[in-house]
Scaffold this motif. Structure first.
Motif, PDB file in Angstrom:
ATOM      1  N   VAL A  84      -8.932   3.320   3.877  1.00  0.00           N
ATOM      2  CA  VAL A  84      -9.013   2.134   4.737  1.00  0.00           C
ATOM      3  C   VAL A  84      -8.563   0.891   3.979  1.00  0.00           C
ATOM      4  CG1 VAL A  84     -10.627   0.626   5.967  1.00  0.00           C
ATOM      5  CG2 VAL A  84     -10.770   3.087   6.256  1.00  0.00           C
ATOM      6  N   ALA A  85      -8.998   0.742   2.742  1.00  0.00           N
ATOM      7  CA  ALA A  85      -8.611  -0.430   1.953  1.00  0.00           C
ATOM      8  C   ALA A  85      -7.112  -0.456   1.684  1.00  0.00           C
ATOM      9  CB  ALA A  85      -9.384  -0.449   0.646  1.00  0.00           C
ATOM     10  N   SER A  86      -6.517   0.677   1.341  1.00  0.00           N
ATOM     11  CA  SER A  86      -5.074   0.713   1.078  1.00  0.00           C
ATOM     12  C   SER A  86      -4.272   0.511   2.355  1.00  0.00           C
ATOM     13  CB  SER A  86      -4.688   2.017   0.399  1.00  0.00           C
ATOM     14  OG  SER A  86      -4.956   3.098   1.256  1.00  0.00           O
ATOM     15  N   PHE A  87      -4.768   1.026   3.494  1.00  0.00           N
ATOM     16  CA  PHE A  87      -4.073   0.820   4.764  1.00  0.00           C
ATOM     17  C   PHE A  87      -4.071  -0.650   5.158  1.00  0.00           C
ATOM     18  CE2 PHE A  87      -4.103   0.535   9.402  1.00  0.00           C
ATOM     19  CZ  PHE A  87      -2.891   1.160   9.678  1.00  0.00           C
ATOM     20  N   VAL A  88      -5.213  -1.316   5.036  1.00  0.00           N
ATOM     21  CA  VAL A  88      -5.299  -2.736   5.391  1.00  0.00           C
ATOM     22  C   VAL A  88      -4.423  -3.566   4.464  1.00  0.00           C
ATOM     23  CG1 VAL A  88      -6.874  -4.716   5.427  1.00  0.00           C
ATOM     24  CG2 VAL A  88      -7.565  -2.565   6.475  1.00  0.00           C
ATOM     25  N   TYR A  89      -4.426  -3.280   3.169  1.00  0.00           N
ATOM     26  CA  TYR A  89      -3.608  -4.023   2.211  1.00  0.00           C
ATOM     27  C   TYR A  89      -2.116  -3.852   2.515  1.00  0.00           C
ATOM     28  CZ  TYR A  89      -1.518  -5.506  -2.171  1.00  0.00           C
ATOM     29  OH  TYR A  89      -0.743  -6.145  -3.103  1.00  0.00           O
ATOM     30  N   TYR A  91      -0.751  -2.954   5.397  1.00  0.00           N
ATOM     31  CA  TYR A  91      -0.429  -3.516   6.705  1.00  0.00           C
ATOM     32  C   TYR A  91      -0.304  -5.035   6.633  1.00  0.00           C
ATOM     33  CZ  TYR A  91      -0.500  -4.331  11.702  1.00  0.00           C
ATOM     34  OH  TYR A  91      -0.176  -4.724  12.973  1.00  0.00           O
ATOM     35  N   LEU A  92      -1.181  -5.691   5.882  1.00  0.00           N
ATOM     36  CA  LEU A  92      -1.111  -7.142   5.776  1.00  0.00           C
ATOM     37  C   LEU A  92       0.109  -7.595   4.984  1.00  0.00           C
ATOM     38  CD1 LEU A  92      -4.843  -8.117   5.255  1.00  0.00           C
ATOM     39  CD2 LEU A  92      -3.460  -8.353   7.315  1.00  0.00           C
TER      40      LEU A  92
END
Length: 126
Positions: A84-89, A91-92
């Motif tokens: 989740v943390a790598s996906f959000v990073y 994506y942003l």
């Protein structure tokens, strides 16, 4: 996604009143009205000693919605939190802006007007 959440949490009740085999009334938000046969039975208390079969019946269909929509992140494993943390990073950082606003046609002057075409054709914006 919002419609799915709305319809999964929506609860409702349908109440139906049958007189014999015929549907007399149904209601979504309140009590269904009776056909009046129960009032007629109550008006003659001297006949209450006799065993009469009631021809009216009420049915109620109730559908309950989902109540537990609270998500908790403490049940996620370390690998799931890392994903989740790598996906959000990622994506942003996908939508990075340009350092300055580049206008490609700023070096080219507009064409010279020989005649005012809008006045010649009498087309005006209102």
């Amino acid at each position: 996604m919002a419609l799915i959440v709305l319809f999964s949490t929506f609860s409702f009740t349908v109440e139906q009143h049958y007189c014999g085999d015929f549907l007399v009334d149904y209601s979504l938000f309140g009590k269904a009205e009776s056909c009046g046969m129960d009032v007629q039975k109550d008006m003659h208390p001297e006949r209450s000693g006799l065993s009469q079969k009631d021809c009216c019946s009420d049915e109620m269909l109730s559908i309950d919605g989902q109540d537990n929509l609270k998500l908790s992140f403490d049940k996620l494993s370390f690998a799931q939190l890392q994903f989740v943390a790598s996906f959000v990073y990622s994506y942003l950082n996908l939508f990075e802006g340009l350092p300055e606003n580049i206008v490609s046609f700023s070096d080219y002057p507009p064409p010279l007007l020989v005649k005012d075409i809008q006045v010649l054709d009498q087309t005006f914006l209102i």
